[in-house]
Write an enzyme that holds these catalytic residues in place. Sequence first.
Site, short mmCIF file in Angstrom:
data_model
loop_
_atom_site.label_atom_id
_atom_site.label_comp_id
_atom_site.label_asym_id
_atom_site.label_seq_id
_atom_site.Cartn_x
_atom_site.Cartn_y
_atom_site.Cartn_z
N SER A 1 0.53 -1.21 0.43
CA SER A 1 0.12 -0.09 -0.40
C SER A 1 0.77 1.22 0.33
CB SER A 1 -0.92 0.07 1.45
OG SER A 1 -1.76 1.08 0.76
N ASP B 1 -5.31 -3.16 -2.91
CA ASP B 1 -4.59 -3.11 -2.02
C ASP B 1 -4.06 -4.36 -0.81
OD1 ASP B 1 -3.19 -2.19 0.42
OD2 ASP B 1 -3.97 -0.60 -0.11
#
Length: 290
Positions: free
Chosen positions: A15, A131
Amino acid sequence: MQAYGIPIDIIAGTSIGSLVGSLYAAGDSIENMEKAVLLLNKRKMLSVMDFTIPRSGLIRGNKIEKMLIDWGLEDKTFDELNIPFAAVATDIESGGKVILHQGKVADAVRASISIPGIFIPVKYDDRYLVDGGVVDPVPVDLAKEMGADIIIAVSLAIKIQPTTNKIITFDEKSNNLENTKDSIIAIMNSILKEESISLKEKMNNGSKDEKYPDIVKIITNSLDIMQEIITEQSLEGADIIIIPFGIQGVSGFNFLEFDNPEPIIKGGLAATFQKIPEIKKVIKEKLEQK
């Protein structure tokens, strides 16, 4: 780290960690990265958010990718980086962890930061990726696989404080992915059930002026809850763990608060400086063992 002579030889990121890690691996200096962040504000950030009709996500992400290229990733491939780097993403269909270490770095980072529901998933080798924090918030195992001897893990984990006497538990010792996924689903279903009941009560009894959390906060907070469950497992094997702002993590900062980055930068620096003696101690012990 640089100021204290502590080298960074390998970077694995998930991320926002993949974004920062990739830029550093590409040769960008800490000073330039800080300068770029300090120049951001809400207006500039919103200008690169290409909103779309919400089918797979609220934001396409093409302009975000362009921003990454402008910041220094350009058309660089993993082979062209100064430091070995890998990013983590999640296959949204299978739920599997995907390690990205080939091809264009910007494409990999774009996938790794694609918060489900906010960014449209990235198609990457016939997979749809989101993500990496969904399955591996802090990729300690990946850093080990890449050859790291000493692992310094940075976690933005938020410690969820219970507000009722109801406690939901799951078998923390189980390493079975399916059991863990089932546990997360059960917990999320319980939370959603309670929230839906609460929402109905508020709709029936609450004031029209009462403010509810916005969709971005709902999505990101939901992810934070899930990540809290699996972060402890992700951190196993780390030699040093740095958590800015202590157990509260970055919970006091909104996802779209780009106009005031100084407190976050200072919090990260303070947490890191606090760990410097411990890092040096671990390095010394590891060297003595060789």
